[in-house]
Design a protein around this motif. Structure first.
Motif, PDB file in Angstrom:
ATOM      1  N   SER A 181     -25.121   8.883  32.365  1.00 38.13           N
ATOM      2  CA  SER A 181     -26.458   9.237  31.891  1.00 38.13           C
ATOM      3  C   SER A 181     -26.437  10.592  31.161  1.00 38.13           C
ATOM      4  CB  SER A 181     -27.374   9.284  33.110  1.00 38.13           C
ATOM      5  OG  SER A 181     -28.675   9.428  32.731  1.00 38.13           O
ATOM      6  N   ALA A 182     -25.693  11.574  31.733  1.00 37.25           N
ATOM      7  CA  ALA A 182     -25.608  12.891  31.087  1.00 37.25           C
ATOM      8  C   ALA A 182     -24.879  12.760  29.748  1.00 37.25           C
ATOM      9  CB  ALA A 182     -24.878  13.878  32.006  1.00 37.25           C
ATOM     10  N   ALA A 183     -23.820  11.919  29.714  1.00 36.50           N
ATOM     11  CA  ALA A 183     -23.078  11.752  28.457  1.00 36.50           C
ATOM     12  C   ALA A 183     -23.959  11.078  27.406  1.00 36.50           C
ATOM     13  CB  ALA A 183     -21.809  10.940  28.697  1.00 36.50           C
ATOM     14  N   LEU A 184     -24.794  10.121  27.833  1.00 35.08           N
ATOM     15  CA  LEU A 184     -25.698   9.462  26.869  1.00 35.08           C
ATOM     16  C   LEU A 184     -26.703  10.459  26.303  1.00 35.08           C
ATOM     17  CD1 LEU A 184     -26.368   6.036  28.638  1.00 35.08           C
ATOM     18  CD2 LEU A 184     -25.242   6.372  26.435  1.00 35.08           C
ATOM     19  N   ASP A 185     -27.150  11.375  27.163  1.00 35.51           N
ATOM     20  CA  ASP A 185     -28.062  12.437  26.711  1.00 35.51           C
ATOM     21  C   ASP A 185     -27.399  13.280  25.636  1.00 35.51           C
ATOM     22  OD1 ASP A 185     -30.465  12.291  27.913  1.00 35.51           O
ATOM     23  OD2 ASP A 185     -30.318  14.250  28.911  1.00 35.51           O
ATOM     24  N   THR A 186     -26.120  13.658  25.911  1.00 35.50           N
ATOM     25  CA  THR A 186     -25.378  14.450  24.926  1.00 35.50           C
ATOM     26  C   THR A 186     -25.248  13.670  23.629  1.00 35.50           C
ATOM     27  OG1 THR A 186     -24.086  15.333  26.741  1.00 35.50           O
ATOM     28  CG2 THR A 186     -23.196  15.700  24.541  1.00 35.50           C
TER      29      THR A 186
END
Ligand code: HEM
Length: 463
Positions: A181-186
């Motif tokens: 989820s954090a990587a998708l945000d990035t």
């Protein structure tokens, strides 16, 4: 905004009016969402074109034209082809269900559809309720200690735990889901420069490219081993990964990267949209104590001291109306871009082959041409006893036609469960006021973080 041009009757096959660069660009830079609504409203739903230099998309906002683009003449408006808006998205998910057309899309949609029927969604309610209750149990400690919690981060945790359990059979752990989820945000912030200047070739480095590649590596490090394991030991499980790893109806076997595209697309759409929509709950209820009170009264009457379960959902009518109204004003999937394959005419206005077409539930659902007092948050608009709306496509938060959202039914059940579980167990207040301004990203979220101070309902009852 002042009137951009005067109303005129659309003559058959006329050129669209163009919003000049000097008007369009500054307005979109200042307030992109507000500017799109204003342009559409000033044109009273007529198709217009925005001059943004080399990018000149059509803005389609009238429900009759939307119906033609999304449904009646869908073959002419694809997500495929050279659509500049789609290019950065494709770098994440390849030819996945969310972006593909034709045989590739049919193969993915055909494989996934059985997982999302209304009947199957109903069977998942108990499992969802259990995961939601487990996550909400963890609020008791900060609530009793009077420690604020981060409303967005907590919703993310609840939605990830629920989605991983019911759709991914816990093949992806919650910590790994948080990493994805954090990587998708990035990814979504890193691709913004390319979205804003889509004509720059990928051979030319742009800001964000390195962060983009790193985020893709993070996602692959989690997802690829899970896919390899699922392919090496196939099961007849009905979770998303097992389903995507099986041969398709036509006997074809998608390769690892095709599966990875669909897995990432499903992960992202199933979690991000739900989190985005629900994150409006805190500022909306804080700004409308009357709505919050009616919801909690309804929950008290229907659920009482029980845990929210399948049997309560049909009776939580007002709660459902609130969700419908949130989907009107804050539709998570706020932009549905398309490319015209051939020439067409919409409401007398000519659309040229190859043109980019902007379709936005956010825009149409906020136009006074189709909604009374459109900026007012008024759940009563969705009272079941009211007559049907004149235009089907004046409200389309889940899109329409063959690409209509696959997860719509599941989302509505999950969202009702989350909202009613939270409100049946806690009252909240915001530590600092949060305004209702959206932050533009892949999905629509409030700009400001909401910190919540919770009071357990049992404690209120005891005092
Ligand atoms: C607030 C919640 C949601 C909103 C507002 C939303 C909105 C949308 C919209 C507007 C589309 C149409 C895209 C297009 O036409 O190009 C779409 C498609 C899709 N949605 Fe959702 N969605 C939500 C939740 C979900 C959930 C929870 C899932 C899965 C569990 C899901 C799965 C999908 C899929 C697979 C598609 C692609 C369908 C296709 O092209 O065949 N969505 N969604």
């Amino acid at each position: 905004m002042s009137q951009v041009f005067e109303a005129r009757p659309a003559t058959v096959n006329s050129e669209p009016r163009m919003i000049p660069l000097r008007t369009a660009l500054p307005a979109l830079i200042r307030d992109p969402l507000g500017a799109l609504v204003d342009f559409a409203q000033d044109a009273d739903g007529e198709v217009i074109r925005l001059n943004l230099g080399s990018f000149r998309p059509y803005l389609v906002s009238h429900p009759e034209h939307l119906q033609r683009v999304l449904r009646d003449n869908v073959a002419n408006y694809t997500r495929d082809g050279d659509g500049l808006l789609w290019r950065p998205v494709r770098r994440i998910v390849g030819d996945a269900i969310l972006v593909a057309e034709g045989a590739i899309w049919e193969s993915s949609r055909g494989a996934l559809q059985p997982l999302f029927t209304a009947k199957r969604a109903e069977t998942l309610v108990d499992k969802m309720a259990e995961a939601i209750n487990e996550a909400v149990d963890e609020w008791l400690e900060p609530a009793l200690a009077g420690r604020p919690i981060d409303g967005g981060a907590e919703l993310t945790r609840i939605v990830l735990r629920t989605t991983m359990r019911v759709l991914f059979a816990d093949r992806i752990s919650v910590p790994d889901a948080l990493r994805i989820s954090a990587a998708l945000d990035t990814l979504t912030t890193a691709m913004l420069p390319r979205l804003l200047v889509p004509a720059v070739p990928y051979a030319v480095p742009m800001p964000g490219d390195r962060r983009f590649r790193e985020a893709v590596r993070t996602i692959d490090a989690v997802v690829l081993p899970i896919i390899r394991e699922a392919r090496a030991h196939p099961t007849d499980g009905d979770d998303i990964i097992s389903t995507l790893c099986r041969p398709r109806a036509d006997g074809s076997e998608p390769d690892e990267y095709a599966i990875r595209g669909d897995v990432v697309a499903m992960f992202s759409t199933a979690t991000e949209t739900t989190i985005a929509l629900l994150s409006w709950l805190w500022p909306v209820l804080a700004s409308r104590p009357d709505v919050a009170e009616r919801m909690t009264d309804e929950i008290e009457q229907v659920v009482g001291a029980d845990r929210v379960g399948r049997e309560h959902l049909p009776q939580l009518r007002y709660g459902r109306m609130v969700l419908d109204e949130m989907l009107r004003l804050y539709p998570a999937g706020w932009m549905i871009p398309r490319t015209a394959v051939g020439d067409d005419v919409l409401g007398g206005v000519r659309i040229k082959a190859g043109g980019s077409v902007l379709v936005s539930p956010y825009v149409t659902q906020r136009m006074s041409t189709f909604w009374n007092d459109p900026t007012l948050f008024d759940p009563e608009r969705f009272a079941p006893e009211l007559p049907r709306r004149r235009y089907r496509y004046s409200y389309f938060p889940f899109g329409g036609g063959p690409h209509q959202c696959l997860g719509q039914y599941l989302f509505l059940l999950e969202a009702q469960l989350i909202v009613s579980t939270v409100l049946s167990r806690y009252r909240f207040r915001l530590r600092e006021p949060v305004d209702l301004t959206p932050r533009m990203g892949a999905s629509l979220q409030p700009k400001q973080r909401a910190e919540l101070i919770l009071t357990p309902v049992e404690r209120l009852a005891a005092s």
